[in-house]
Write a protein that holds these residues in place. Structure first.
Motif, mmCIF file in Angstrom:
data_model
loop_
_atom_site.group_PDB
_atom_site.id
_atom_site.type_symbol
_atom_site.label_atom_id
_atom_site.label_comp_id
_atom_site.label_asym_id
_atom_site.label_seq_id
_atom_site.Cartn_x
_atom_site.Cartn_y
_atom_site.Cartn_z
ATOM 1 N N GLN A 99 6.138 12.390 -0.771
ATOM 2 C CA GLN A 99 5.514 11.156 -1.239
ATOM 3 C C GLN A 99 6.526 10.301 -1.977
ATOM 4 O O GLN A 99 6.630 9.102 -1.776
ATOM 5 C CB GLN A 99 4.425 11.511 -2.248
ATOM 6 N N ALA B 256 8.949 8.659 0.202
ATOM 7 C CA ALA B 256 8.335 7.531 0.911
ATOM 8 C C ALA B 256 8.325 6.302 0.012
ATOM 9 O O ALA B 256 8.593 5.188 0.452
ATOM 10 C CB ALA B 256 6.914 7.896 1.329
ATOM 11 N N PHE B 257 8.038 6.541 -1.263
ATOM 12 C CA PHE B 257 8.008 5.437 -2.213
ATOM 13 C C PHE B 257 9.385 4.801 -2.376
ATOM 14 O O PHE B 257 9.519 3.587 -2.395
ATOM 15 C CB PHE B 257 7.518 5.927 -3.577
ATOM 16 N N LYS C 15 10.384 2.874 0.676
ATOM 17 C CA LYS C 15 9.591 1.640 0.707
ATOM 18 C C LYS C 15 10.179 0.600 -0.253
ATOM 19 O O LYS C 15 10.292 -0.572 0.064
ATOM 20 C CB LYS C 15 8.154 1.968 0.316
ATOM 21 N N GLU D 141 13.188 -0.973 1.093
ATOM 22 C CA GLU D 141 12.822 -1.930 2.140
ATOM 23 C C GLU D 141 12.370 -3.260 1.531
ATOM 24 O O GLU D 141 12.742 -4.321 1.996
ATOM 25 C CB GLU D 141 11.726 -1.342 3.040
ATOM 26 N N HIS D 142 11.571 -3.162 0.466
ATOM 27 C CA HIS D 142 11.146 -4.393 -0.211
ATOM 28 C C HIS D 142 12.358 -5.209 -0.652
ATOM 29 O O HIS D 142 12.407 -6.414 -0.480
ATOM 30 C CB HIS D 142 10.336 -4.078 -1.476
ATOM 31 N N ARG E 128 14.541 -6.622 2.315
ATOM 32 C CA ARG E 128 13.911 -7.606 3.201
ATOM 33 C C ARG E 128 13.703 -8.933 2.506
ATOM 34 O O ARG E 128 13.213 -9.875 3.095
ATOM 35 C CB ARG E 128 12.584 -7.072 3.697
ATOM 36 N N GLU F 229 3.048 -5.379 -7.440
ATOM 37 C CA GLU F 229 2.038 -4.489 -6.838
ATOM 38 C C GLU F 229 0.667 -4.742 -7.449
ATOM 39 O O GLU F 229 -0.347 -4.669 -6.776
ATOM 40 C CB GLU F 229 2.430 -3.023 -7.052
ATOM 41 N N LYS F 230 0.670 -5.052 -8.738
ATOM 42 C CA LYS F 230 -0.608 -5.365 -9.377
ATOM 43 C C LYS F 230 -1.153 -6.658 -8.795
ATOM 44 O O LYS F 230 -2.322 -6.776 -8.482
ATOM 45 C CB LYS F 230 -0.417 -5.571 -10.884
ATOM 46 N N GLU F 231 -0.243 -7.650 -8.687
ATOM 47 C CA GLU F 231 -0.669 -8.976 -8.274
ATOM 48 C C GLU F 231 -1.141 -8.996 -6.827
ATOM 49 O O GLU F 231 -2.111 -9.649 -6.486
ATOM 50 C CB GLU F 231 0.488 -9.960 -8.455
ATOM 51 N N SER F 232 -0.452 -8.255 -5.961
ATOM 52 C CA SER F 232 -0.804 -8.303 -4.543
ATOM 53 C C SER F 232 -1.964 -7.371 -4.222
ATOM 54 O O SER F 232 -2.441 -7.342 -3.098
ATOM 55 C CB SER F 232 0.410 -7.926 -3.698
ATOM 56 N N GLY F 233 -2.407 -6.606 -5.190
ATOM 57 C CA GLY F 233 -3.564 -5.749 -4.953
ATOM 58 C C GLY F 233 -3.206 -4.372 -4.432
ATOM 59 O O GLY F 233 -4.067 -3.516 -4.299
ATOM 60 N N THR F 234 -1.919 -4.156 -4.099
ATOM 61 C CA THR F 234 -1.550 -2.847 -3.562
ATOM 62 C C THR F 234 -1.666 -1.762 -4.635
ATOM 63 O O THR F 234 -1.900 -0.611 -4.326
ATOM 64 C CB THR F 234 -0.121 -2.854 -2.995
ATOM 65 N N LEU G 5 -3.099 1.998 -4.351
ATOM 66 C CA LEU G 5 -2.304 3.165 -4.749
ATOM 67 C C LEU G 5 -3.010 3.961 -5.838
ATOM 68 O O LEU G 5 -2.995 5.186 -5.833
ATOM 69 C CB LEU G 5 -0.922 2.725 -5.244
ATOM 70 N N ARG H 283 -9.447 -8.053 -1.094
ATOM 71 C CA ARG H 283 -8.285 -8.840 -0.715
ATOM 72 C C ARG H 283 -7.373 -7.955 0.123
ATOM 73 O O ARG H 283 -7.306 -6.756 -0.104
ATOM 74 C CB ARG H 283 -7.561 -9.261 -1.980
ATOM 75 N N SER I 162 -4.658 -5.825 0.903
ATOM 76 C CA SER I 162 -3.801 -5.173 -0.085
ATOM 77 C C SER I 162 -2.837 -4.177 0.542
ATOM 78 O O SER I 162 -2.742 -3.051 0.103
ATOM 79 C CB SER I 162 -4.659 -4.468 -1.117
ATOM 80 N N TYR J 115 1.326 -3.845 2.217
ATOM 81 C CA TYR J 115 2.621 -4.470 1.969
ATOM 82 C C TYR J 115 2.928 -5.454 3.080
ATOM 83 O O TYR J 115 3.141 -5.071 4.220
ATOM 84 C CB TYR J 115 3.693 -3.394 1.853
ATOM 85 N N ASP K 205 5.478 -7.205 3.602
ATOM 86 C CA ASP K 205 6.847 -7.206 4.134
ATOM 87 C C ASP K 205 7.177 -5.915 4.882
ATOM 88 O O ASP K 205 8.304 -5.735 5.319
ATOM 89 C CB ASP K 205 7.869 -7.476 3.014
ATOM 90 N N LEU K 206 6.205 -5.021 4.982
ATOM 91 C CA LEU K 206 6.423 -3.841 5.814
ATOM 92 C C LEU K 206 5.679 -4.037 7.138
ATOM 93 O O LEU K 206 4.693 -4.751 7.208
ATOM 94 C CB LEU K 206 5.901 -2.575 5.121
ATOM 95 N N PHE L 34 3.443 4.971 5.545
ATOM 96 C CA PHE L 34 3.534 5.061 4.082
ATOM 97 C C PHE L 34 2.224 5.588 3.500
ATOM 98 O O PHE L 34 2.226 6.523 2.702
ATOM 99 C CB PHE L 34 3.877 3.694 3.492
ATOM 100 N N THR M 101 1.644 9.236 4.142
ATOM 101 C CA THR M 101 2.423 10.081 3.245
ATOM 102 C C THR M 101 1.828 10.115 1.845
ATOM 103 O O THR M 101 1.760 11.163 1.211
ATOM 104 C CB THR M 101 3.878 9.579 3.165
ATOM 105 N N VAL M 102 1.397 8.951 1.389
ATOM 106 C CA VAL M 102 0.800 8.867 0.059
ATOM 107 C C VAL M 102 -0.396 9.809 -0.052
ATOM 108 O O VAL M 102 -0.618 10.436 -1.079
ATOM 109 C CB VAL M 102 0.371 7.401 -0.231
ATOM 110 N N ARG N 295 5.523 -7.481 10.948
ATOM 111 C CA ARG N 295 5.223 -7.335 9.526
ATOM 112 C C ARG N 295 3.749 -7.648 9.264
ATOM 113 O O ARG N 295 3.202 -8.576 9.851
ATOM 114 C CB ARG N 295 6.095 -8.261 8.695
#
Lengths: 374, 291
Positions: A3, A6-7, A10, A13-14, A17, A204-209, A213, B84, B86, B88, B90-91, B99, B102-103, B129
């Motif tokens: 895990q 993977a983080f 990732k 990649e952020h 990119r 991550e907070k702002e985009s909702g991800t 998580l 919304r 949620s 990534y 850009d992935l 991802f 795996t999480v 993407r």
């Protein structure tokens, strides 16, 4: 563990990119180091003076008195030998040495000429220059006095010359980069580590991800630690670039031990990363993270770290406040190890303070880190 | 057996009472709909149930796990798709899916059968993407990511908002098939017409539940006869009907007016009224009026 990997992948990649991120973290340090900072002239106070006085006669005593009565100088100790000066300099026991020649008085009255040596710490060129200028002033004041006295007492060949021999320690060419490079390093790592880490977490907070998580079995702390690692590695990479640029482009040699220089820098990078983590637990938006790290960290670094204004000439209150600015300790340590080339033992204090800061901030931010959204 | 038990949940944000005494159960394998307009408290309830925020009072358990005490274990058992988008941006599609697999301590291969049908539609874009996908595609990808660990309860917060009608229909078809695979699904939507696709629904407004039942029973419980009227100019008709003493309520529904009478059989003379079956939205409006 899988895990965690993977983080980290990732996260890289952020970073790779997003051209803006890359430009920000690689471009800014390079640009800054290539655009050498302006020389900011500042008033210098409380320069700690050590005196070597083998003659110990009327003239030397009078000159020392002049130094003592000056607002800029403060005589803190007398030396046993000129060699001691160098040694104590490295321990930062004083900032300026006044070395009289032997038979000072005798020479002055018989040959009309005597010499005195000034040794200044010029790893901060501003500081060194100003100190020498002040000391030269005091000396010429004294010369004037002598001549007036001589005239009054009817001596006609009233021509006394005291010749100051100036020696700038550590930075003989008064190269501005010597001051600028450590300061820049202190700033760049805060920029990359604190600002970028806090922005990356808050994004991550702002985009909702973060919501997704947090609702997953990932240990929330993994999320943040995996954010810190890429920036840690990138910072290290930038450290190497800065060192290469300063050696080959700015002609600032690394006088000290390269390994300890790296170790010391990595400790500071850790402090910066944990500051970023702390900020991310306090704010909700990327803009707020940027402002907090920009205003809350960059400004104190510029003003209170000794990068531009010598800490010694600040009012005591600001000097105390400067103690909590990590960059103050980092810059002072880097100056010692990189420019002065002293051993690691002399930056032990800085190292311990920074390590303590990192531990304290990490503990605090882990306490503040939420396993839920609010 | 109840998969989800909610008992007296309250939540307040400052002066706003977001949820008031919410209690209901969702059975194993059920497709349960939380139906209400924006701001009704659906997202707040979802976040409480997925352990993302804490309720002020009340208890709830998901899959037998307390949402506060057992939150760590709970997070292994649920799938959550926020309102919304949620993921990534850009992935790529593939990277996002890998991802999240795996999480959740799994691999895409392991549970591929669950997402196969949905993922096949995404396959042509798997290197694209996520930020560059269309709205419907994004929702499909988000669903895949929420499903990849074979959750026992799936929470979908407004999955069809902002999605075109064709994709919405497809999405509900997918949910139906997932339900057949034994996954309990709790889904929220502001679209009343989607309510009939759920086994049971809860109508929610201003943080309070108005009614919980099967869509069929809710419609049956409509207390009056409902009539439909229309005219070339619906607005003037609406104005006119509101003036008439026999009329209880008139609301505009698309190209028709839905009308109830004070006495069910006492129609006004000069208006063409046609008896119709009430829809969920009629029930919703009626429940709001009763309050």
């Amino acid at each position: 563990m899988k895990q965690f990997w993977a983080f980290i992948i990732k996260e890289f990649e952020h970073i790779f990119r997003d051209m803006r991120t890359i430009l920000l973290i690689i471009g800014i340090p390079i640009a800054q180091i290539l655009i050498i900072g302006f020389a900011v002239s500042t008033e210098v106070k409380n320069i700690r003076v050590a005196v070597y006085d083998p003659s110990n006669d009327v003239s030397t005593q009078l000159i020392i008195n002049h130094f003592e009565s000056s607002r800029s100088f403060e005589v803190v100790r007398s030396l046993q030998s000129p060699d001691e000066a160098e040694r104590l300099f490295q321990q930062n026991a004083f900032d300026f040495a006044l070395i009289f020649s032997e038979h000072f008085d005798e020479n002055l009255y018989h040959t009309g000429e005597a010499s005195v040596q000034f040794i200044a710490d010029a790893s901060d060129p501003n500081y060194g220059n100003t100190a020498v200028a002040y000391a030269t002033n005091i000396l010429s004041d004294y010369q004037q006095e002598l001549m007036q006295k001589a005239m009054a007492s009817g001596m006609n060949s009233a021509n006394f010359r005291i010749v100051p021999q100036v020696q700038m320690l550590y930075n003989p060419e008064m190269n501005g980069s010597y001051n600028f490079v450590p300061g820049l390093m202190g700033m760049v790592f805060i920029l990359i580590c604190a600002m970028m880490t806090s922005i990356a977490i808050v994004r991550e907070k702002e985009s909702g991800t973060m919501e997704v998580l947090l609702a997953s079995p990932v240990k929330p702390i993994y999320i943040v630690i995996s954010k810190m690692i890429p920036y840690f590695l990138i910072s290290w990479f930038i450290l190497i670039i800065i060192l290469l640029l300063s050696i080959f482009v700015l002609n600032v040699p690394v006088a000290g031990n390269l390994i300890w220089l790296n170790v010391f820098s990595l400790i500071y990078i850790l402090v910066a990363l944990s500051l970023g983590l702390l900020i991310s637990t306090l704010v909700r938006t990327q803009v707020a993270a940027m402002l907090a790290s920009g205003m809350g960290l960059m400004m104190p670094i510029m003003i209170l770290s000794g990068m531009i204004f010598p800490i010694e000439s600040m009012p005591p209150v600001l000097q105390w406040i400067s103690c909590i600015v990590p960059a103050r300790w980092y810059i002072s340590g880097i100056r010692k190890i990189m420019i002065e080339g002293v051993g690691v033992i002399h930056i032990l204090k800085e190292m311990l303070i920074l390590t303590g800061m990192a531990a304290a901030i990490i503990t605090l931010s882990l306490k503040k880190f939420k396993t839920r959204l609010e | 057996m109840a998969k989800l038990e909610i008992d007296g949940i309250n939540k307040r944000y400052g002066d706003v009472q977001a949820l008031t005494n919410i209690s209901f159960r969702v059975n194993d394998g059920e497709l349960f709909g939380l139906i209400g307009p924006d701001g009704a408290g659906k997202t707040t309830l979802f976040r409480i149930l997925t352990s993302l925020i804490l309720a002020d009072s009340g208890e709830a358990s998901v899959d037998g796990l307390d949402i506060v005490k057992d939150y760590k274990e709970l997070r292994r058992h649920i799938g959550y798709m926020p309102g919304r988008f949620s993921l990534y941006q850009d992935l790529s599609v593939e990277e996002n899916l890998n991802f999240f697999a795996t999480v959740f301590h799994t691999t895409v291969q392991e549970n591929y059968h669950l997402i196969k049908e949905i993922y096949q539609q995404l396959e042509p874009f798997r290197t694209r993407r996520a930020g560059k996908l269309s709205g419907g595609m994004k929702q499909k990808l988000a669903l895949c990511c929420a499903l990849i660990h074979k959750p026992s309860v799936l929470f979908l917060d407004e999955p069809t908002t902002g999605v075109d009608p064709v994709s919405r229909k497809e999405f509900w078809e997918m949910l139906k098939r997932l339900k057949q695979q034994g996954i309990t699904i709790v889904v929220s939507t502001p679209y009343m017409d989607e309510a009939t696709r759920c086994d049971r629904i809860a109508l929610i407004q201003h943080g309070q539940i108005l009614s919980i039942d099967t869509p069929e029973n809710i419609r049956k419980a409509y207390p009056k006869k409902l009539y439909r009227a229309s005219a070339p100019d619906n607005f003037s008709l609406l104005e006119r009907l509101r003036e008439l003493p026999e009329i209880d309520s008139v609301f505009l529904f698309g190209e028709y007016l839905h009308v109830t009478l004070k006495k069910d059989d006492k129609k006004p003379k000069d208006v063409q009224l046609q008896l119709i079956e009430p829809g969920i939205e009629d029930c919703f409006i009626d429940l709001l009026r009763q309050k």
